[in-house]
Design a protein around this motif. Structure first.
Motif, PDB file in Angstrom:
ATOM      1  N   MET A  88       0.840  -1.173   0.000  1.00 37.11           N
ATOM      2  CA  MET A  88       0.000   0.000   0.000  1.00 37.11           C
ATOM      3  C   MET A  88       0.890   1.243   0.000  1.00 37.11           C
ATOM      4  O   MET A  88       1.855   1.323   0.733  1.00 37.11           O
ATOM      5  CB  MET A  88      -0.894  -0.029   1.239  1.00 37.11           C
ATOM      6  N   LYS A  89       0.534   2.217  -0.824  1.00 33.37           N
ATOM      7  CA  LYS A  89       1.266   3.474  -0.907  1.00 33.37           C
ATOM      8  C   LYS A  89       0.283   4.612  -0.684  1.00 33.37           C
ATOM      9  O   LYS A  89      -0.847   4.569  -1.160  1.00 33.37           O
ATOM     10  CB  LYS A  89       1.923   3.617  -2.281  1.00 33.37           C
ATOM     11  N   VAL A  90       0.718   5.612   0.059  1.00 28.94           N
ATOM     12  CA  VAL A  90      -0.116   6.779   0.308  1.00 28.94           C
ATOM     13  C   VAL A  90       0.429   7.935  -0.517  1.00 28.94           C
ATOM     14  O   VAL A  90       1.595   8.308  -0.402  1.00 28.94           O
ATOM     15  CB  VAL A  90      -0.134   7.157   1.802  1.00 28.94           C
ATOM     16  N   GLU A  91      -0.419   8.464  -1.365  1.00 28.63           N
ATOM     17  CA  GLU A  91      -0.046   9.607  -2.189  1.00 28.63           C
ATOM     18  C   GLU A  91      -0.599  10.867  -1.529  1.00 28.63           C
ATOM     19  O   GLU A  91      -1.746  10.893  -1.081  1.00 28.63           O
ATOM     20  CB  GLU A  91      -0.647   9.448  -3.586  1.00 28.63           C
ATOM     21  N   ILE A  92       0.211  11.882  -1.447  1.00 28.31           N
ATOM     22  CA  ILE A  92      -0.219  13.148  -0.841  1.00 28.31           C
ATOM     23  C   ILE A  92      -0.640  14.094  -1.964  1.00 28.31           C
ATOM     24  O   ILE A  92       0.103  14.305  -2.919  1.00 28.31           O
ATOM     25  CB  ILE A  92       0.907  13.743   0.019  1.00 28.31           C
ATOM     26  N   LEU A  93      -1.835  14.649  -1.841  1.00 24.42           N
ATOM     27  CA  LEU A  93      -2.453  15.414  -2.918  1.00 24.42           C
ATOM     28  C   LEU A  93      -2.424  16.926  -2.717  1.00 24.42           C
ATOM     29  O   LEU A  93      -3.209  17.639  -3.319  1.00 24.42           O
ATOM     30  CB  LEU A  93      -3.903  14.956  -3.082  1.00 24.42           C
ATOM     31  N   VAL A  94      -1.523  17.422  -1.900  1.00 20.95           N
ATOM     32  CA  VAL A  94      -1.472  18.855  -1.611  1.00 20.95           C
ATOM     33  C   VAL A  94      -1.330  19.659  -2.903  1.00 20.95           C
ATOM     34  O   VAL A  94      -2.056  20.640  -3.117  1.00 20.95           O
ATOM     35  CB  VAL A  94      -0.322  19.194  -0.635  1.00 20.95           C
ATOM     36  N   LYS A  95      -0.424  19.268  -3.766  1.00 20.20           N
ATOM     37  CA  LYS A  95      -0.180  20.025  -4.995  1.00 20.20           C
ATOM     38  C   LYS A  95      -1.420  20.068  -5.876  1.00 20.20           C
ATOM     39  O   LYS A  95      -1.780  21.126  -6.406  1.00 20.20           O
ATOM     40  CB  LYS A  95       0.998  19.423  -5.769  1.00 20.20           C
ATOM     41  N   ASP A  96      -2.081  18.929  -6.040  1.00 13.10           N
ATOM     42  CA  ASP A  96      -3.284  18.877  -6.872  1.00 13.10           C
ATOM     43  C   ASP A  96      -4.360  19.816  -6.343  1.00 13.10           C
ATOM     44  O   ASP A  96      -4.963  20.581  -7.098  1.00 13.10           O
ATOM     45  CB  ASP A  96      -3.843  17.457  -6.940  1.00 13.10           C
ATOM     46  N   ILE A  97      -4.601  19.766  -5.044  1.00 12.32           N
ATOM     47  CA  ILE A  97      -5.639  20.606  -4.440  1.00 12.32           C
ATOM     48  C   ILE A  97      -5.233  22.072  -4.497  1.00 12.32           C
ATOM     49  O   ILE A  97      -6.051  22.943  -4.812  1.00 12.32           O
ATOM     50  CB  ILE A  97      -5.925  20.151  -2.998  1.00 12.32           C
ATOM     51  N   ARG A  98      -3.975  22.345  -4.215  1.00 15.76           N
ATOM     52  CA  ARG A  98      -3.485  23.732  -4.264  1.00 15.76           C
ATOM     53  C   ARG A  98      -3.666  24.319  -5.662  1.00 15.76           C
ATOM     54  O   ARG A  98      -4.142  25.448  -5.824  1.00 15.76           O
ATOM     55  CB  ARG A  98      -2.003  23.773  -3.857  1.00 15.76           C
ATOM     56  N   GLN A  99      -3.330  23.548  -6.682  1.00 21.57           N
ATOM     57  CA  GLN A  99      -3.456  24.032  -8.057  1.00 21.57           C
ATOM     58  C   GLN A  99      -4.923  24.160  -8.482  1.00 21.57           C
ATOM     59  O   GLN A  99      -5.280  25.107  -9.183  1.00 21.57           O
ATOM     60  CB  GLN A  99      -2.687  23.122  -9.008  1.00 21.57           C
ATOM     61  N   GLU A 100      -5.777  23.225  -8.049  1.00 24.07           N
ATOM     62  CA  GLU A 100      -7.210  23.321  -8.346  1.00 24.07           C
ATOM     63  C   GLU A 100      -7.803  24.604  -7.783  1.00 24.07           C
ATOM     64  O   GLU A 100      -8.674  25.216  -8.401  1.00 24.07           O
ATOM     65  CB  GLU A 100      -7.966  22.133  -7.755  1.00 24.07           C
ATOM     66  N   LYS A 101      -7.336  24.993  -6.616  1.00 26.34           N
ATOM     67  CA  LYS A 101      -7.847  26.186  -5.953  1.00 26.34           C
ATOM     68  C   LYS A 101      -7.079  27.444  -6.363  1.00 26.34           C
ATOM     69  O   LYS A 101      -7.348  28.527  -5.854  1.00 26.34           O
ATOM     70  CB  LYS A 101      -7.804  26.002  -4.439  1.00 26.34           C
ATOM     71  N   ASN A 102      -6.111  27.272  -7.256  1.00 24.63           N
ATOM     72  CA  ASN A 102      -5.313  28.386  -7.772  1.00 24.63           C
ATOM     73  C   ASN A 102      -4.622  29.164  -6.648  1.00 24.63           C
ATOM     74  O   ASN A 102      -4.663  30.395  -6.595  1.00 24.63           O
ATOM     75  CB  ASN A 102      -6.182  29.317  -8.627  1.00 24.63           C
ATOM     76  N   ILE A 103      -3.985  28.410  -5.755  1.00 26.06           N
ATOM     77  CA  ILE A 103      -3.260  28.998  -4.627  1.00 26.06           C
ATOM     78  C   ILE A 103      -1.763  28.819  -4.857  1.00 26.06           C
ATOM     79  O   ILE A 103      -1.300  27.716  -5.100  1.00 26.06           O
ATOM     80  CB  ILE A 103      -3.679  28.317  -3.303  1.00 26.06           C
ATOM     81  N   SER A 104      -1.025  29.901  -4.791  1.00 22.07           N
ATOM     82  CA  SER A 104       0.425  29.830  -4.966  1.00 22.07           C
ATOM     83  C   SER A 104       1.082  29.245  -3.717  1.00 22.07           C
ATOM     84  O   SER A 104       0.483  29.202  -2.642  1.00 22.07           O
ATOM     85  CB  SER A 104       0.993  31.223  -5.239  1.00 22.07           C
ATOM     86  N   LEU A 105       2.334  28.826  -3.874  1.00 20.93           N
ATOM     87  CA  LEU A 105       3.093  28.339  -2.721  1.00 20.93           C
ATOM     88  C   LEU A 105       3.191  29.421  -1.647  1.00 20.93           C
ATOM     89  O   LEU A 105       3.035  29.146  -0.460  1.00 20.93           O
ATOM     90  CB  LEU A 105       4.502  27.909  -3.136  1.00 20.93           C
ATOM     91  N   LYS A 106       3.432  30.649  -2.073  1.00 24.07           N
ATOM     92  CA  LYS A 106       3.583  31.752  -1.126  1.00 24.07           C
ATOM     93  C   LYS A 106       2.283  32.006  -0.366  1.00 24.07           C
ATOM     94  O   LYS A 106       2.294  32.226   0.841  1.00 24.07           O
ATOM     95  CB  LYS A 106       4.036  33.019  -1.849  1.00 24.07           C
ATOM     96  N   LYS A 107       1.165  31.957  -1.072  1.00 26.55           N
ATOM     97  CA  LYS A 107      -0.121  32.172  -0.410  1.00 26.55           C
ATOM     98  C   LYS A 107      -0.419  31.036   0.575  1.00 26.55           C
ATOM     99  O   LYS A 107      -0.905  31.274   1.675  1.00 26.55           O
ATOM    100  CB  LYS A 107      -1.249  32.288  -1.429  1.00 26.55           C
ATOM    101  N   LEU A 108      -0.089  29.799   0.190  1.00 26.56           N
ATOM    102  CA  LEU A 108      -0.299  28.673   1.101  1.00 26.56           C
ATOM    103  C   LEU A 108       0.597  28.818   2.326  1.00 26.56           C
ATOM    104  O   LEU A 108       0.174  28.536   3.442  1.00 26.56           O
ATOM    105  CB  LEU A 108      -0.050  27.343   0.380  1.00 26.56           C
ATOM    106  N   TYR A 109       1.802  29.276   2.123  1.00 23.46           N
ATOM    107  CA  TYR A 109       2.706  29.550   3.251  1.00 23.46           C
ATOM    108  C   TYR A 109       2.087  30.602   4.180  1.00 23.46           C
ATOM    109  O   TYR A 109       2.055  30.432   5.397  1.00 23.46           O
ATOM    110  CB  TYR A 109       4.065  30.027   2.738  1.00 23.46           C
TER     111      TYR A 109
END
Length: 66
Positions: free
Chosen positions: A1-22
């Protein structure tokens, strides 16, 4: 079993930059980048902060692959 982390997908769907998420989460852009690129595994505390900043349930940040 492998767990994939979807932070990037969700961040991009919501159009949030790395800086804004920070700014919303307090998690550094370097750490977010490392999580998104599977370089480092995040702690539960960090994932809770990211989930709150992305306005999603924490379970939405994970995908289990069998």
């Amino acid at each position: 079993m492998k767990v994939e982390i979807l932070v990037k997908d969700i961040r991009q769907e919501k159009n949030i930059s790395l800086k804004k998420l920070y700014n919303k989460s307090g998690v550094s852009t370097t750490q977010i980048n490392d999580i998104e690129n599977n370089i480092k595994s995040p702690s539960l505390y960090v994932m809770v902060r990211l989930a709150k900043a992305l306005e999603v349930e924490i379970t939405k940040l994970y995908k289990v692959k069998w």
